[in-house]
Motif scaffolding. Structure first.
Motif, PDB file in Angstrom:
ATOM      1  N   GLU A 301      45.046  38.426  27.812  1.00  0.00           N
ATOM      2  CA  GLU A 301      44.695  39.833  28.035  1.00  0.00           C
ATOM      3  C   GLU A 301      44.604  40.148  29.529  1.00  0.00           C
ATOM      4  N   TYR A 302      44.094  39.209  30.325  1.00  0.00           N
ATOM      5  CA  TYR A 302      44.008  39.409  31.775  1.00  0.00           C
ATOM      6  C   TYR A 302      45.404  39.617  32.372  1.00  0.00           C
ATOM      7  N   ARG A 304      48.104  40.616  30.704  1.00  0.00           N
ATOM      8  CA  ARG A 304      48.687  41.846  30.162  1.00  0.00           C
ATOM      9  C   ARG A 304      48.177  43.073  30.903  1.00  0.00           C
ATOM     10  N   ARG A 305      46.873  43.053  31.252  1.00  0.00           N
ATOM     11  CA  ARG A 305      46.264  44.206  31.922  1.00  0.00           C
ATOM     12  C   ARG A 305      46.443  44.187  33.439  1.00  0.00           C
ATOM     13  N   GLY A 306      46.948  43.073  33.954  1.00  0.00           N
ATOM     14  CA  GLY A 306      47.112  42.986  35.399  1.00  0.00           C
ATOM     15  C   GLY A 306      45.843  42.619  36.142  1.00  0.00           C
ATOM     16  N   VAL A 307      44.808  42.167  35.402  1.00  0.00           N
ATOM     17  CA  VAL A 307      43.578  41.705  36.070  1.00  0.00           C
ATOM     18  C   VAL A 307      43.924  40.496  36.950  1.00  0.00           C
TER      19      VAL A 307
END
Length: 396
Positions: A301-302, A304-307
């Motif tokens: 998820e990190y 995917r979100r660009g975190v």
């Protein structure tokens, strides 16, 4: 759409060979390989590796003829039993190293002493409980004395294993009794490994092989534990060379895989003759995340979100892990200018990470044998990028 059809590279193709030879003329970084067996080392050398940057000795212990012996050592009731199991392991380990040295004739071979916690060599806790439960149920249905005796004996054996597994069990074994800590608690185990290394090296040298063993002590965080471990192991190495009447060049060093080790690199360099960054574990301990869990969980998820811009287990995190590496290189070389420094994590085959290693002034990167050609090319690209940057700066 930006996609091109690809084929598996044919390293016997003369055009590929020419390209890689040009890269070798340009690159500054050495390219070594991670290899645990002679067959892997042979492939690595064929692909252009200039040394073995990581030989993981624990992989050898999982072989069918070794596992029962390492289990006997773990389950030993006293030192005599433990020593007997280690004595049986010695010739097998010696054969492993003999094969590596002969394949890598004239090139350095870094051998990492046993790293994982001991429970990894025993049956799993859940597996043992399931087996014991099953045996006790089956016992109710046995009628002959031989069947009952056999089942009781097996229950007794499984129970002993379960008790030992529970005694060794840790909440976080990755940060527990492994590496140098295990060596200090069971010095006979790592002495056996070093004796095997130097007996093999002496035999190979007698046969005209140019051997260059380097012994890596893993998971070090304190100069005191590294000093104690090196003292114990070097005594063994010198004893073997004296017994066999052969001298071989050698180095003792450590793996930098804990942030504290990078911070106190200057102290460690007073004892270690080489550093090898274990960038997989250094990334885990710097971020405080478990790779096995993260790559199946929140890290997806990190990304995917660009975190996070990229997976830090694929490309070295420049601002965190990279800064620790820079600090360690600078402090280490300030104390020992001829300190040999490389990396042996999976990042050693990643082009972006190779560029960082070039910028940090490392001596080599070590990667999977299959990624050696990629590393040779990426190391040359890093050198060219630096040249072009310097040329543009001069013009400006």
């Amino acid at each position: 759409e930006g996609e091109l059809p690809t084929v598996v590279a044919d390293l016997d193709n003369p055009f590929v060979g020419s390209l890689l030879s040009w890269a070798d003329e340009i690159r500054v970084l050495g390219v070594w390989a991670n290899a645990d067996y002679p067959r892997d080392a042979e492939r690595a050398r064929r692909y252009g590796a200039e040394g073995i940057g990581l030989c993981r000795t624990e992989h050898m212990f999982f072989e069918a003829d070794r596992l029962p012996l390492i289990q006997k050592m773990i389950m030993a009731k006293d030192h005599a039993e433990q020593d007997a199991a280690l004595a049986a392991l010695l010739p097998l380990q010696r054969g492993d190293f003999d094969g590596l040295f002969r394949v890598m004739d004239g090139l350095p071979v870094i051998i990492r002493l046993i790293d994982p916690p001991l429970h990894e060599f025993l049956p799993g806790h859940t597996e043992l409980i399931r087996d014991l439960t099953d045996l006790k149920v089956r016992l109710q249905h046995f009628h002959t004395l031989s069947e009952i005796d056999g089942a009781l004996e097996e229950i007794h054996t499984k129970q002993r294993y379960l008790e030992r597994v529970e005694a060794l069990r840790e909440e976080n074994p990755m940060l527990g009794t492994r590496g140098v800590r295990l060596g200090i608690l069971i010095p006979g185990l790592v002495r056996m490994q070093v004796r095997a290394v130097f007996e093999a090296a002496c035999r190979c040298k007698r046969d005209g092989v140019d051997v260059r063993p380097e012994v890596m002590i893993p998971l070090v965080t304190l100069a005191a534990e590294l000093r104690e471990m090196r003292s114990t192991l070097e005594q063994e190495a010198k004893a073997v060379m004296a017994e066999m009447g052969v001298d071989v060049p050698y180095k003792f060093g450590t793996m930098i895989e804990i942030p504290r080790a990078a911070v106190v690199a200057g102290e460690l360099a007073t004892v270690a003759e080489f550093f090898s960054f274990g960038t997989n574990d250094l990334t885990q301990t710097t971020f405080g995340i478990s790779r096995d869990d993260a790559e199946q969980g929140f890290l997806v998820e990190y990304l995917r979100r660009g975190v996070l811009p990229r997976n830090p287990f694929e490309t070295i995190d420049v601002d965190g892990v990279g800064k620790l590496m820079q600090w360690a290189v600078e402090r280490g070389k300030a104390v020992r200018p001829d300190l040999e420094v490389g990396i042996c994590g999976e990042h050693g085959g990643d082009p972006a990470s190779i560029h960082l290693c070039h910028q940090l002034g490392l001596d080599y990167v070590s990667c999977s044998p299959f990624r050696v050609p990629i590393a040779r090319l990426a190391a040359a690209q890093a050198a060219l990028a630096e040249r072009n940057s310097s040329a543009l700066g001069a013009v400006g």
